[in-house]
Design a protein around this motif. Structure first.
Motif, PDB file in Angstrom:
ATOM      1  N   MET A   1     -96.535  31.791 -20.821  1.00 18.08           N
ATOM      2  CA  MET A   1     -97.459  32.811 -21.317  1.00 18.08           C
ATOM      3  C   MET A   1     -97.067  34.176 -20.763  1.00 18.08           C
ATOM      4  SD  MET A   1     -99.921  33.293 -23.321  1.00 18.08           S
ATOM      5  CE  MET A   1    -101.300  34.330 -23.722  1.00 18.08           C
ATOM      6  N   PHE A   2     -97.297  35.229 -21.541  1.00 20.24           N
ATOM      7  CA  PHE A   2     -96.869  36.558 -21.132  1.00 20.24           C
ATOM      8  C   PHE A   2     -97.686  37.074 -19.941  1.00 20.24           C
ATOM      9  CE2 PHE A   2    -100.111  36.956 -24.367  1.00 20.24           C
ATOM     10  CZ  PHE A   2    -100.942  37.951 -23.904  1.00 20.24           C
ATOM     11  N   LYS A   3     -96.998  37.762 -19.039  1.00 22.66           N
ATOM     12  CA  LYS A   3     -97.638  38.312 -17.846  1.00 22.66           C
ATOM     13  C   LYS A   3     -97.385  39.817 -17.690  1.00 22.66           C
ATOM     14  CE  LYS A   3     -97.015  33.969 -15.301  1.00 22.66           C
ATOM     15  NZ  LYS A   3     -96.354  33.331 -14.121  1.00 22.66           N
ATOM     16  N   LYS A   4     -96.352  40.300 -18.369  1.00 27.25           N
ATOM     17  CA  LYS A   4     -95.936  41.677 -18.159  1.00 27.25           C
ATOM     18  C   LYS A   4     -95.589  42.342 -19.487  1.00 27.25           C
ATOM     19  CE  LYS A   4     -92.940  42.382 -14.818  1.00 27.25           C
ATOM     20  NZ  LYS A   4     -93.470  43.263 -13.766  1.00 27.25           N
ATOM     21  N   ILE A   5     -95.949  43.626 -19.613  1.00 22.81           N
ATOM     22  CA  ILE A   5     -95.554  44.423 -20.772  1.00 22.81           C
ATOM     23  C   ILE A   5     -94.676  45.560 -20.279  1.00 22.81           C
ATOM     24  CG2 ILE A   5     -96.316  45.867 -22.695  1.00 22.81           C
ATOM     25  CD1 ILE A   5     -98.867  44.345 -22.802  1.00 22.81           C
ATOM     26  N   ILE A   6     -93.489  45.671 -20.899  1.00 24.33           N
ATOM     27  CA  ILE A   6     -92.567  46.758 -20.561  1.00 24.33           C
ATOM     28  C   ILE A   6     -92.621  47.786 -21.686  1.00 24.33           C
ATOM     29  CG2 ILE A   6     -90.205  47.344 -19.930  1.00 24.33           C
ATOM     30  CD1 ILE A   6     -89.730  44.266 -19.738  1.00 24.33           C
ATOM     31  N   THR A  64     -77.805  55.149 -15.270  1.00 25.39           N
ATOM     32  CA  THR A  64     -76.617  54.653 -15.968  1.00 25.39           C
ATOM     33  C   THR A  64     -76.993  53.427 -16.799  1.00 25.39           C
ATOM     34  OG1 THR A  64     -75.970  53.115 -14.205  1.00 25.39           O
ATOM     35  CG2 THR A  64     -75.148  55.394 -14.047  1.00 25.39           C
ATOM     36  N   LYS A  65     -76.144  53.078 -17.753  1.00 20.95           N
ATOM     37  CA  LYS A  65     -76.383  51.894 -18.567  1.00 20.95           C
ATOM     38  C   LYS A  65     -76.337  50.635 -17.719  1.00 20.95           C
ATOM     39  CE  LYS A  65     -74.779  53.781 -22.974  1.00 20.95           C
ATOM     40  NZ  LYS A  65     -73.781  53.686 -24.063  1.00 20.95           N
ATOM     41  N   ASN A  66     -75.495  50.651 -16.711  1.00 25.43           N
ATOM     42  CA  ASN A  66     -75.407  49.509 -15.800  1.00 25.43           C
ATOM     43  C   ASN A  66     -76.720  49.304 -15.049  1.00 25.43           C
ATOM     44  OD1 ASN A  66     -73.953  47.370 -14.505  1.00 25.43           O
ATOM     45  ND2 ASN A  66     -73.753  48.683 -12.697  1.00 25.43           N
ATOM     46  N   GLU A  67     -77.331  50.406 -14.625  1.00 27.27           N
ATOM     47  CA  GLU A  67     -78.639  50.321 -13.959  1.00 27.27           C
ATOM     48  C   GLU A  67     -79.682  49.737 -14.898  1.00 27.27           C
ATOM     49  OE1 GLU A  67     -80.345  53.655 -11.898  1.00 27.27           O
ATOM     50  OE2 GLU A  67     -78.391  54.260 -11.114  1.00 27.27           O
ATOM     51  N   PHE A  68     -79.632  50.156 -16.176  1.00 26.89           N
ATOM     52  CA  PHE A  68     -80.573  49.634 -17.170  1.00 26.89           C
ATOM     53  C   PHE A  68     -80.425  48.115 -17.309  1.00 26.89           C
ATOM     54  CE2 PHE A  68     -81.412  48.368 -21.596  1.00 26.89           C
ATOM     55  CZ  PHE A  68     -82.744  48.741 -21.698  1.00 26.89           C
ATOM     56  N   SER A  69     -79.199  47.641 -17.383  1.00 29.48           N
ATOM     57  CA  SER A  69     -78.933  46.203 -17.509  1.00 29.48           C
ATOM     58  C   SER A  69     -79.445  45.440 -16.295  1.00 29.48           C
ATOM     59  CB  SER A  69     -77.429  45.953 -17.681  1.00 29.48           C
ATOM     60  OG  SER A  69     -76.949  46.565 -18.848  1.00 29.48           O
ATOM     61  N   LYS A  70     -79.270  46.020 -15.110  1.00 31.39           N
ATOM     62  CA  LYS A  70     -79.730  45.362 -13.880  1.00 31.39           C
ATOM     63  C   LYS A  70     -81.248  45.259 -13.841  1.00 31.39           C
ATOM     64  CE  LYS A  70     -75.804  46.461 -10.878  1.00 31.39           C
ATOM     65  NZ  LYS A  70     -75.343  47.216  -9.677  1.00 31.39           N
ATOM     66  N   ILE A  71     -81.925  46.301 -14.369  1.00 29.41           N
ATOM     67  CA  ILE A  71     -83.397  46.256 -14.413  1.00 29.41           C
ATOM     68  C   ILE A  71     -83.863  45.096 -15.280  1.00 29.41           C
ATOM     69  CG2 ILE A  71     -85.439  47.456 -15.334  1.00 29.41           C
ATOM     70  CD1 ILE A  71     -84.113  50.098 -14.451  1.00 29.41           C
ATOM     71  N   LEU A  72     -83.230  44.924 -16.459  1.00 26.99           N
ATOM     72  CA  LEU A  72     -83.612  43.821 -17.354  1.00 26.99           C
ATOM     73  C   LEU A  72     -83.371  42.458 -16.726  1.00 26.99           C
ATOM     74  CD1 LEU A  72     -82.456  44.949 -20.931  1.00 26.99           C
ATOM     75  CD2 LEU A  72     -84.623  45.351 -19.767  1.00 26.99           C
ATOM     76  N   ASN A  73     -82.387  42.370 -15.831  1.00 23.92           N
ATOM     77  CA  ASN A  73     -82.081  41.082 -15.177  1.00 23.92           C
ATOM     78  C   ASN A  73     -83.232  40.574 -14.322  1.00 23.92           C
ATOM     79  OD1 ASN A  73     -79.518  40.732 -16.262  1.00 23.92           O
ATOM     80  ND2 ASN A  73     -78.504  41.868 -14.611  1.00 23.92           N
ATOM     81  N   PHE A  74     -84.100  41.481 -13.879  1.00 26.08           N
ATOM     82  CA  PHE A  74     -85.220  41.087 -13.015  1.00 26.08           C
ATOM     83  C   PHE A  74     -86.371  40.455 -13.797  1.00 26.08           C
ATOM     84  CE2 PHE A  74     -83.209  44.166 -10.125  1.00 26.08           C
ATOM     85  CZ  PHE A  74     -83.210  43.415  -8.949  1.00 26.08           C
ATOM     86  N   TYR A  75     -86.352  40.595 -15.136  1.00 23.34           N
ATOM     87  CA  TYR A  75     -87.455  40.090 -15.941  1.00 23.34           C
ATOM     88  C   TYR A  75     -87.209  38.658 -16.393  1.00 23.34           C
ATOM     89  CZ  TYR A  75     -88.700  45.050 -16.252  1.00 23.34           C
ATOM     90  OH  TYR A  75     -89.020  46.353 -15.946  1.00 23.34           O
ATOM     91  N   ASN A  76     -88.297  37.907 -16.482  1.00 22.79           N
ATOM     92  CA  ASN A  76     -88.254  36.553 -17.024  1.00 22.79           C
ATOM     93  C   ASN A  76     -88.605  36.638 -18.511  1.00 22.79           C
ATOM     94  OD1 ASN A  76     -88.658  33.909 -17.830  1.00 22.79           O
ATOM     95  ND2 ASN A  76     -89.835  33.328 -16.016  1.00 22.79           N
ATOM     96  N   SER A  77     -87.658  36.330 -19.367  1.00 24.41           N
ATOM     97  CA  SER A  77     -87.860  36.499 -20.803  1.00 24.41           C
ATOM     98  C   SER A  77     -89.005  35.653 -21.357  1.00 24.41           C
ATOM     99  CB  SER A  77     -86.573  36.173 -21.564  1.00 24.41           C
ATOM    100  OG  SER A  77     -86.203  34.825 -21.358  1.00 24.41           O
ATOM    101  N   LYS A  78     -89.449  34.646 -20.597  1.00 27.81           N
ATOM    102  CA  LYS A  78     -90.510  33.759 -21.084  1.00 27.81           C
ATOM    103  C   LYS A  78     -91.914  34.314 -20.832  1.00 27.81           C
ATOM    104  CE  LYS A  78     -87.792  29.516 -20.672  1.00 27.81           C
ATOM    105  NZ  LYS A  78     -87.697  28.162 -20.057  1.00 27.81           N
ATOM    106  N   ASP A  79     -92.025  35.357 -20.041  1.00 30.93           N
ATOM    107  CA  ASP A  79     -93.373  35.902 -19.793  1.00 30.93           C
ATOM    108  C   ASP A  79     -93.422  37.425 -19.904  1.00 30.93           C
ATOM    109  OD1 ASP A  79     -92.251  36.874 -17.456  1.00 30.93           O
ATOM    110  OD2 ASP A  79     -93.179  35.378 -16.169  1.00 30.93           O
ATOM    111  N   VAL A  80     -92.396  38.010 -20.570  1.00 28.31           N
ATOM    112  CA  VAL A  80     -92.337  39.462 -20.716  1.00 28.31           C
ATOM    113  C   VAL A  80     -92.303  39.854 -22.197  1.00 28.31           C
ATOM    114  CG1 VAL A  80     -90.814  41.463 -20.450  1.00 28.31           C
ATOM    115  CG2 VAL A  80     -91.266  39.994 -18.510  1.00 28.31           C
ATOM    116  N   CYS A  81     -93.047  40.891 -22.532  1.00 30.44           N
ATOM    117  CA  CYS A  81     -93.006  41.448 -23.879  1.00 30.44           C
ATOM    118  C   CYS A  81     -92.678  42.929 -23.760  1.00 30.44           C
ATOM    119  CB  CYS A  81     -94.353  41.261 -24.576  1.00 30.44           C
ATOM    120  SG  CYS A  81     -94.368  41.842 -26.284  1.00 30.44           S
ATOM    121  N   CYS A  82     -91.701  43.369 -24.520  1.00 29.83           N
ATOM    122  CA  CYS A  82     -91.266  44.764 -24.439  1.00 29.83           C
ATOM    123  C   CYS A  82     -91.732  45.538 -25.670  1.00 29.83           C
ATOM    124  CB  CYS A  82     -89.744  44.822 -24.328  1.00 29.83           C
ATOM    125  SG  CYS A  82     -89.093  46.506 -24.172  1.00 29.83           S
TER     126      CYS A  82
END
Length: 386
Positions: A1-6, A64-82
Motif C-alpha cells: 500500500m502507498f505510504k509516500k507521495i513524491i 546533477t542527473k546522477n544525484e536525481f537517480s540516486k534519490i530515486l534509489n531510496f524509494y520503494n516502488s511498491k509504496d510510492v506514488c509520484c
C-alpha cells in the motif's frame, strides 16, 4: 500500500503547496516529498530557481542527473506514488526514463486548455517565420517521437492522469481520474467562507505582470511579451477611457509573482492574493489571457479581453482565442479608437467553457482535486501493481 507521495516539479511555491493538497495528504498520514529539478532543466536561468522553504515538507534539489537517480534509489516502488508537474518532451526525457527504470508509479494533471485557434494562414506563417526555432523544434520533436515509437519498450506513458473531461482523453492504457480544475478548488474554499454575493462599485483588472512574465523564457522566446514602457502607457490610457465610460474606478488584482516597488498603474490601487474575491464582487473584469478567467466563468462576470499589436504575436493570438471561447473579440488597445461593442454575457458560451475546462461532470459531493486524487490512489495501485 502507498505510504509516500513524491512531487516532481521545476517550480514549487506556497500556492503549489496549497493546490496540490500537501497539508491534506500529511493529515491522512502520508509522507510527502518534493524533488525540485529546476536547476537541471534550466541551469542558467536563475529566474526559475526556487527559494521556498516548508518546515513540514522535505524539498530535495539534485544538482546533477546522477544525484536525481540516486534519490530515486531510496524509494520503494511498491509504496510510492509520484506526481509530475513537468511536461514530457525530449528535453525532459531523462527524468521520465528514470521513473520507469525504477518502476515508480507516476502521473500528472492533464486539464484541458482552450485551443489556440489560428484560423488566419498569414498569422500561421508569421508565427513560424518570426520564431524560426519553432520549426526546428517541431522537426526535432517529430524524430524524437518516431524514435520512441521504434523503440517500443521506451515509449513512456503515465500510469494515471487527473483530467477535467474524460471524453477528451482516449488512451485506454492510462488510468483516468476525473477532477475539477484548480480554480474550482479555490471557488469552493472561498464560497465556504464568503456567502454574500453583493457586487461592489469597481472594475477589476487581472494583472499578469506582462513585461516581466517568464512564459517567453519557458517556451523559448528570447524576448518579453511586451516592452515595458509601451505596455503601461497603452494600458493606463485604456484604463482612463474605461473609468470614464463606466464611471467606476479600476482596482488591480496583482499577479502573484509580481514585485511592484513602484506603482506602474498611475496610482491605481494594487491588491495582491485576492483575485477570486476581487472578481466575485466586481462589476466588470478586464483580462488578457490569465487562468483567472475561470473565476470570471464561475461567477458569470462581464469581461473585456485586452490585446495590443505591440504584444508578442503568440501572446496576442492566444488572447484572441480565449476571447472567442466567450463569443467576444479582444480589444486592441494600441488603437486609441477603442471599439467596445459588447461587454454582456453569452450564457451558452460561459456554460460551455465551464463544462470543457473547469468541471465536466456533476455529482452530489464537491471534492477538491487532491481529495479526488486521494480517493483514487488505492485503485491506481491495485490496477498497476497487480
Amino acid at each position: 500500500m502507498f505510504k509516500k507521495i513524491i512531487f516532481l516539479t521545476s517550480r514549487f511555491s506556497k500556492y503549489d503547496y496549497r493546490r496540490y493538497g500537501l497539508k491534506f495528504f500529511k493529515a491522512k498520514g502520508l509522507d510527502c516529498e518534493v524533488i525540485d529539478i529546476s536547476t537541471l532543466i534550466n541551469p542558467n536561468k536563475t529566474i526559475f530557481k526556487n527559494k521556498e522553504k516548508h518546515k513540514d515538507i522535505k524539498i530535495l534539489k539534485p544538482k546533477t542527473k546522477n544525484e536525481f537517480s540516486k534519490i530515486l534509489n531510496f524509494y520503494n516502488s511498491k509504496d510510492v506514488c509520484c506526481f509530475v508537474s513537468i511536461h514530457y518532451n525530449y528535453k525532459n526525457y531523462f527524468f521520465f526514463k528514470e521513473l520507469k527504470k525504477k518502476n515508480i508509479i507516476w502521473g500528472n494533471f492533464n486539464f484541458n486548455r482552450y485551443p489556440l485557434n489560428i484560423s488566419n494562414y498569414i498569422d500561421k506563417i508569421r508565427l513560424n517565420l518570426q520564431y524560426s526555432f519553432h520549426i526546428i523544434d517541431k522537426i526535432y520533436r517529430y524524430f524524437f517521437l518516431l524514435f520512441l515509437k521504434l523503440r517500443v519498450l521506451e515509449n513512456i506513458i503515465p500510469s494515471y492522469q487527473i483530467v477535467n473531461n474524460i471524453k477528451h482523453h482516449k488512451n485506454k492504457k492510462i488510468y483516468k481520474i476525473q477532477s475539477p480544475a484548480f480554480a474550482y478548488d479555490d471557488f469552493l474554499d472561498f464560497e465556504n467562507l464568503n456567502k454574500t454575493s453583493k457586487e461592489k462599485n469597481y472594475i477589476v483588472y487581472i494583472d499578469e505582470d506582462v513585461p516581466n512574465h517568464i512564459d517567453p523564457l519557458v517556451h523559448g522566446y528570447n524576448t518579453n511579451l511586451c516592452e515595458k514602457k509601451t505596455f503601461y502607457k497603452e494600458l493606463n490610457n485604456f484604463f482612463d477611457f474605461i473609468e470614464k465610460k463606466y464611471n467606476l474606478k479600476i482596482i488591480i488584482a496583482s499577479y502573484p509573482r509580481a514585485n511592484y516597488k513602484s506603482n506602474p498603474f498611475n496610482k491605481r490601487k494594487i491588491i495582491k492574493n485576492k483575485t477570486i474575491s476581487l472578481v466575485k464582487y466586481s462589476k466588470l473584469v478586464l483580462i488578457h489571457n490569465s487562468t483567472a478567467v475561470n473565476y470570471v466563468t464561475l461567477y458569470k462576470k462581464k469581461a473585456i479581453f485586452i490585446k495590443s499589436s505591440n504584444y508578442l504575436l503568440h501572446y496576442r493570438l492566444s488572447i484572441e482565442s480565449l476571447a472567442k471561447e466567450f463569443g467576444k473579440e479582444a480589444i486592441d488597445i494600441s488603437n486609441k479608437f477603442y471599439k467596445i461593442s459588447d461587454d454582456n454575457i453569452n450564457q451558452q458560451k460561459y456554460s460551455n467553457y465551464f463544462k470543457n475546462y473547469i468541471k465536466s461532470y456533476s455529482n452530489n459531493k464537491d471534492l477538491k482535486s487532491y481529495e479526488t486524487f486521494y480517493r483514487h490512489l488505492p485503485k491506481v495501485f491495485c490496477k498497476i501493481v497487480n
